[in-house]
Design a protein around this motif. Structure first.
Motif, PDB file in Angstrom:
ATOM      1  N   UNK A  17      40.254  48.920  48.331  1.00 44.46           N
ATOM      2  CA  UNK A  17      40.870  49.151  47.021  1.00 44.46           C
ATOM      3  C   UNK A  17      41.952  48.106  46.736  1.00 44.46           C
ATOM      4  N   UNK A  18      42.787  47.838  47.725  1.00 41.36           N
ATOM      5  CA  UNK A  18      43.878  46.885  47.522  1.00 41.36           C
ATOM      6  C   UNK A  18      43.361  45.460  47.343  1.00 41.36           C
ATOM      7  N   UNK A  19      42.291  45.112  48.045  1.00 40.63           N
ATOM      8  CA  UNK A  19      41.686  43.790  47.848  1.00 40.63           C
ATOM      9  C   UNK A  19      41.125  43.676  46.435  1.00 40.63           C
ATOM     10  N   UNK A  20      40.585  44.778  45.912  1.00 39.23           N
ATOM     11  CA  UNK A  20      40.109  44.780  44.532  1.00 39.23           C
ATOM     12  C   UNK A  20      41.228  44.528  43.545  1.00 39.23           C
ATOM     13  N   UNK A  21      42.395  45.095  43.834  1.00 37.98           N
ATOM     14  CA  UNK A  21      43.561  44.856  42.980  1.00 37.98           C
ATOM     15  C   UNK A  21      43.930  43.379  42.990  1.00 37.98           C
ATOM     16  N   UNK A  22      44.010  42.806  44.172  1.00 40.06           N
ATOM     17  CA  UNK A  22      44.378  41.389  44.301  1.00 40.06           C
ATOM     18  C   UNK A  22      43.367  40.518  43.557  1.00 40.06           C
ATOM     19  N   UNK A  23      42.090  40.828  43.699  1.00 40.41           N
ATOM     20  CA  UNK A  23      41.044  40.042  43.028  1.00 40.41           C
ATOM     21  C   UNK A  23      41.187  40.132  41.515  1.00 40.41           C
ATOM     22  N   UNK A  24      41.426  41.334  41.005  1.00 37.45           N
ATOM     23  CA  UNK A  24      41.538  41.508  39.558  1.00 37.45           C
ATOM     24  C   UNK A  24      42.749  40.759  38.996  1.00 37.45           C
ATOM     25  N   UNK A  25      43.831  40.713  39.764  1.00 37.42           N
ATOM     26  CA  UNK A  25      45.046  40.038  39.294  1.00 37.42           C
ATOM     27  C   UNK A  25      44.927  38.518  39.436  1.00 37.42           C
ATOM     28  N   UNK A  26      44.421  38.064  40.592  1.00 42.74           N
ATOM     29  CA  UNK A  26      44.409  36.623  40.867  1.00 42.74           C
ATOM     30  C   UNK A  26      43.296  35.883  40.129  1.00 42.74           C
ATOM     31  N   UNK A  27      42.150  36.524  39.924  1.00 44.78           N
ATOM     32  CA  UNK A  27      41.038  35.864  39.238  1.00 44.78           C
ATOM     33  C   UNK A  27      40.222  36.905  38.483  1.00 44.78           C
ATOM     34  N   UNK A  28      40.673  37.284  37.314  1.00 44.85           N
ATOM     35  CA  UNK A  28      39.991  38.348  36.578  1.00 44.85           C
ATOM     36  C   UNK A  28      38.686  37.933  35.900  1.00 44.85           C
TER      37      UNK A  28
END
Length: 122
Positions: A17-28
């Motif tokens: 879940x947290x990796x998904x957050x990072x992905x959405x923020x860093x490269x949406x």
């Protein structure tokens, strides 16, 4: 031993879940493109990012584990729909992976967070 395994499993599921957050923020752009294919606004990335952050932190810490795990399972099933692209084997693999991860969240919801949690009964 089962409490230690529950902790490790919880941390692994939370990390997704947290990796998904990072992905959405860093490269949406990638997630935004999948939303566009479904004719949905890219602005939905923000509530999704908020959810994945809350679910990831809560599950990692063992707070409200059962309801968060149920919500995370539903999230995985819903988001798998964006990856059902029959002409793209990679996206189909991701859809199947999401169903499998939903199973892990359902097991967590059924059995709870284990003893090593801030709220071991929830």
């Amino acid at each position: 031993m089962s409490d230690l395994l529950a902790l490790v499993g919880r941390l692994l599921l939370a990390s997704l879940m947290l990796a998904g957050t990072v992905q959405k923020i860093s490269d949406p752009t990638g997630a935004g493109a999948l939303l566009a294919l479904a004719n949905l606004p890219a602005g939905l990335l923000w509530p999704a990012g908020i959810f994945t952050t809350i679910a990831g932190v809560g599950i990692a810490l063992g707070l409200y584990t059962r309801p968060l795990a149920l919500a995370a399972a539903a999230y995985c099933i819903v988001t798998s729909c964006f990856h059902i692209l029959m002409d793209d084997p990679w996206q189909m693999t991701i859809a199947f992976k999401n169903w499998t991860i939903a199973g892990g969240y359902l097991m967590l919801a059924a059995h709870g967070p284990g003893r090593f949690a801030l709220h071991p009964t929830a």
